[in-house]
Design a protein around this motif. Structure first.
Motif, PDB file in Angstrom:
ATOM      1  N   HIS A   5      -5.797   7.817  -9.856  1.00 18.20           N
ATOM      2  CA  HIS A   5      -5.332   9.170  -9.523  1.00 18.20           C
ATOM      3  C   HIS A   5      -3.810   9.271  -9.361  1.00 18.20           C
ATOM      4  O   HIS A   5      -3.314  10.264  -8.828  1.00 18.20           O
ATOM      5  N   ALA A   6      -3.066   8.265  -9.796  1.00 19.46           N
ATOM      6  CA  ALA A   6      -1.597   8.344  -9.745  1.00 19.46           C
ATOM      7  C   ALA A   6      -1.117   9.372 -10.766  1.00 19.46           C
ATOM      8  O   ALA A   6      -1.756   9.579 -11.804  1.00 19.46           O
ATOM      9  N   GLU A   7      -0.008  10.020 -10.465  1.00 21.44           N
ATOM     10  CA  GLU A   7       0.572  11.011 -11.368  1.00 21.44           C
ATOM     11  C   GLU A   7       1.997  10.608 -11.719  1.00 21.44           C
ATOM     12  O   GLU A   7       2.824  10.389 -10.837  1.00 21.44           O
ATOM     13  N   TYR A  23       1.839 -10.370  -4.605  1.00 21.48           N
ATOM     14  CA  TYR A  23       0.993 -11.559  -4.528  1.00 21.48           C
ATOM     15  C   TYR A  23      -0.437 -11.327  -4.062  1.00 21.48           C
ATOM     16  O   TYR A  23      -1.310 -12.117  -4.360  1.00 21.48           O
ATOM     17  N   GLU A  24      -0.703 -10.292  -3.308  1.00 21.10           N
ATOM     18  CA  GLU A  24      -2.070 -10.051  -2.841  1.00 21.10           C
ATOM     19  C   GLU A  24      -2.518  -8.630  -3.152  1.00 21.10           C
ATOM     20  O   GLU A  24      -3.273  -8.022  -2.416  1.00 21.10           O
ATOM     21  N   GLY A  25      -2.039  -8.098  -4.242  1.00 20.26           N
ATOM     22  CA  GLY A  25      -2.453  -6.773  -4.665  1.00 20.26           C
ATOM     23  C   GLY A  25      -1.477  -5.689  -4.275  1.00 20.26           C
ATOM     24  O   GLY A  25      -0.626  -5.859  -3.399  1.00 20.26           O
ATOM     25  N   ALA A  26      -1.627  -4.565  -4.968  1.00 21.06           N
ATOM     26  CA  ALA A  26      -0.791  -3.400  -4.713  1.00 21.06           C
ATOM     27  C   ALA A  26      -1.618  -2.157  -4.976  1.00 21.06           C
ATOM     28  O   ALA A  26      -2.311  -2.072  -5.985  1.00 21.06           O
ATOM     29  N   ASP A  27      -1.560  -1.212  -4.059  1.00 15.98           N
ATOM     30  CA  ASP A  27      -2.334   0.019  -4.191  1.00 15.98           C
ATOM     31  C   ASP A  27      -1.377   1.207  -4.265  1.00 15.98           C
ATOM     32  O   ASP A  27      -0.709   1.544  -3.289  1.00 15.98           O
ATOM     33  N   PHE A  28      -1.317   1.812  -5.450  1.00 14.61           N
ATOM     34  CA  PHE A  28      -0.524   3.011  -5.704  1.00 14.61           C
ATOM     35  C   PHE A  28      -1.443   4.205  -5.932  1.00 14.61           C
ATOM     36  O   PHE A  28      -1.078   5.170  -6.587  1.00 14.61           O
ATOM     37  N   GLY A  29      -2.673   4.137  -5.425  1.00 15.21           N
ATOM     38  CA  GLY A  29      -3.635   5.222  -5.602  1.00 15.21           C
ATOM     39  C   GLY A  29      -3.113   6.539  -5.059  1.00 15.21           C
ATOM     40  O   GLY A  29      -2.522   6.589  -3.981  1.00 15.21           O
ATOM     41  N   GLN A  72       0.854  -1.180   0.000  1.00 16.83           N
ATOM     42  CA  GLN A  72       0.000   0.000   0.000  1.00 16.83           C
ATOM     43  C   GLN A  72       0.890   1.230   0.000  1.00 16.83           C
ATOM     44  O   GLN A  72       1.545   1.521   1.006  1.00 16.83           O
ATOM     45  N   PHE A  73       0.905   1.909  -1.134  1.00 13.99           N
ATOM     46  CA  PHE A  73       1.688   3.131  -1.292  1.00 13.99           C
ATOM     47  C   PHE A  73       0.743   4.320  -1.497  1.00 13.99           C
ATOM     48  O   PHE A  73       1.094   5.287  -2.154  1.00 13.99           O
TER      49      PHE A  73
END
Length: 80
Positions: A56-58, A27-33, A9-10
């Motif tokens: 909404h990543a830039e 392996y269980e997802g990644a959030d770069f929102g 989670q970033f």
């Protein structure tokens, strides 16, 4: 580079320099929102098992997703 990560989670992170996740397996997802990449972001040959969220990543520099594999949802809503 080349790491194995269970879940990341970033959300809202700011990467000021170049970022290199090449070869990493999530392996269980990644959030770069809402994450901001101020220079180049390399996701080449990354494996996303689970959801990969970049809503909404830039990206200010180059964004390299060559040969990246998504097995869950890949979301880039309003990314720029």
């Amino acid at each position: 580079m080349g790491c194995h990560i269970r879940k990341a989670q970033f959300i809202g992170a700011r990467f000021l320099g170049d970022v290199d996740f090449a070869g990493t397996q999530f392996y269980e997802g990644a959030d770069f929102g809402k994450t901001k990449f101020f220079k180049d972001a390399r996701f080449a040959e990354v494996g996303f098992v689970g959801n990969a969220i970049f809503d909404h990543a830039e990206f200010s520099g180059a964004a390299d997703f060559a040969r990246t594999r998504f097995t869950g949802d890949a979301r880039f809503a309003k990314a720029k």
